[in-house]
Design an enzyme around this catalytic site. Structure first.
Site, PDB file in Angstrom:
ATOM      1  N   TYR A 144       0.835  -1.205   0.000  1.00 34.63           N
ATOM      2  CA  TYR A 144       0.000   0.000   0.000  1.00 34.63           C
ATOM      3  C   TYR A 144       0.871   1.258   0.000  1.00 34.63           C
ATOM      4  CZ  TYR A 144      -3.790   3.160   1.530  1.00 34.63           C
ATOM      5  OH  TYR A 144      -4.706   4.177   1.639  1.00 34.63           O
ATOM      6  N   VAL A 186      -9.793   1.529  12.859  1.00 35.62           N
ATOM      7  CA  VAL A 186      -9.991   1.709  14.293  1.00 35.62           C
ATOM      8  C   VAL A 186     -11.335   2.359  14.638  1.00 35.62           C
ATOM      9  CG1 VAL A 186      -8.671   3.892  14.467  1.00 35.62           C
ATOM     10  CG2 VAL A 186      -8.858   2.367  16.429  1.00 35.62           C
TER      11      VAL A 186
END
Ligand code: NAD
Ligand code: UDP
Ligand code: UDP
Length: 314
Positions: A144, A186
């Site tokens: 990524y 998260v």
């Protein structure tokens, strides 16, 4: 304007499409392979005369005639981009190359959604755009991080070599309605856990920081960047910085004071701190975020309650 949004069925992309469709002069084409996005995010536009949805993988060439390209296609959550890392690299490299080839052929302006991950585990804090980063080239996040870094390089080489009009946004952690509920990020994890009455899983040490931008602010920044004169790269993010323990405590207080907070193992190469320096963003785009974390979390809670079928206690 005819505008292509790659990855437009995803979280940020679908909010961007909503905003672009508000302007009656715009026609919007979305190209998405539905890896992490879904048609449901765009359901209000399907069938609209100014809207078109194409099932398409950006690693394959695409022939359309457009004036602008917002190139978002790429899984953004670590569990999805690590799931098939080679595919993540292809999406970032071949996918961006194809969209640049398209921009070149039709003379379109192209905006890439890069990421704060290009700064890696930063040794400079907060991170200005001039910082070159501290990135592991061979780690599990590298598909990524390095993929986006090459995508930025391709953008600048097409700009220098072929005169393409480019815009690069370095997006910091963004949250809001329509995030995948179980994508491991998260904010979505903590909100879903709080609503399900499960312990909030703070990954150790819990002192690592992130800065969270509400999605409406993000979309506003992306459109300003596209419409303005600056190529970037430019940071778009909210400088309000929180430790993951603070985030868990805030979610607990706002959504479910009865829930526990558990410390769990972390994943490799987790950046210890991250906060955008938005001096340039303010000066060049006249942009700064408006929505504070405490105001944005309840808006996301509402959307998660509906999707999880958890009613608010009276
Ligand atoms: P998302 O996963 O919700 O959206 C990505 C979209 O791209 C999905 O609809 C997915 O199906 C599509 N896609 C993936 N691979 C594709 C391919 N090969 N061909 C066509 N479509 C493909 O993620 P998001 O949070 O909306 O992120 C959008 C963009 O913003 C990404 O480029 C991401 O790297 C960047 N970004 C996001 C964040 C964040 O916090 N959300 C932070 C930094 C950068
Ligand atoms: N491309 C595309 N759509 C277009 C034009 C090009 O998908 O409308 C792809 C093309 O298939 C190629 C890439 O973009 O793989 C780069 O194109 P470019 O013309 O820059 O390079 P070349 O084709 O010369 O390698
Ligand atoms: N994190 C956490 N609990 C979770 C998921 C993530 O404490 O259930 C932490 C993770 O260790 C990282 C931060 O939250 O420090 C942000 O992780 P996320 O995957 O959302 O985004 P990114 O690492 O790409 O910024």
């Amino acid at each position: 304007m005819r505008i292509l949004v790659t990855g437009g069925a995803g979280f940020i992309g679908s909010h961007l499409v909503d905003r672009l469709m508000e302007n009656e002069k715009n026609e919007v084409i979305v190209a998405d392979n539905y890896f992490t996005g879904c048609k449901d995010n765009l359901r209000k536009w399907i069938g609209h005369p100014r809207f078109e949805l194409i099932r398409h993988d950006v690693t394959e060439p695409l022939l359309v005639e457009v004036d602008q390209i917002y190139h978002l296609a790429c899984p953004a959550s670590p569990i999805f981009y690590k799931y098939n890392p080679v595919k993540t690299i292809k999406t970032n490299v071949i996918g961006t190359l194809n969209m640049l080839g398209l921009a070149k052929r039709v003379g379109a302006r192209i905006l890439l959604t890069s990421t704060s991950e290009v700064y890696g585990d930063p040794l400079v804090h907060p991170q200005p755009e001039s910082y070159w980063g501290n990135v592991n080239p061979i780690g599990v996040r590298s598909c990524y991080d390095e993929g986006k870094r090459v995508a930025e390089t391709l953008m600048f080489d097409y700009h220098r070599q072929h005169g393409i009009e480019i815009r690069i946004a370095r997006i910091f952690n963004t949250y809001g309605p329509r995030m995948n509920i179980d994508d491991g990020r998260v904010v979505s994890n903590f909100i879903a856990q709080a609503l399900r009455g499960e312990p909030l899983t703070v990954q150790k040490p819990g002192t690592q920081t992130r800065s969270f931008c509400y999605v409406s602010d993000m979309v506003d920044g992306l459109i300003r960047l596209m419409e303005g004169e600056n190529t970037g790269p430019i940071n778009i993010g909210n400088p309000g910085e929180f430790t993951m323990t603070e985030l868990a405590e805030t979610v607990k207080e706002l959504i479910n004071p009865g829930v526990e907070i558990n410390m769990v193992e972390n994943t490799p190469d987790d950046p210890r701190q991250r906060k955008p320096d938005i001096t340039n963003t303010k000066a060049l785009l006249g942009w700064e975020p408006k929505v504070k974390l405490r105001d944005g979390l309840p808006l996301m809670e509402e959307d998660f309650r509906q999707r999880l079928g958890v009613a608010k206690k009276k």
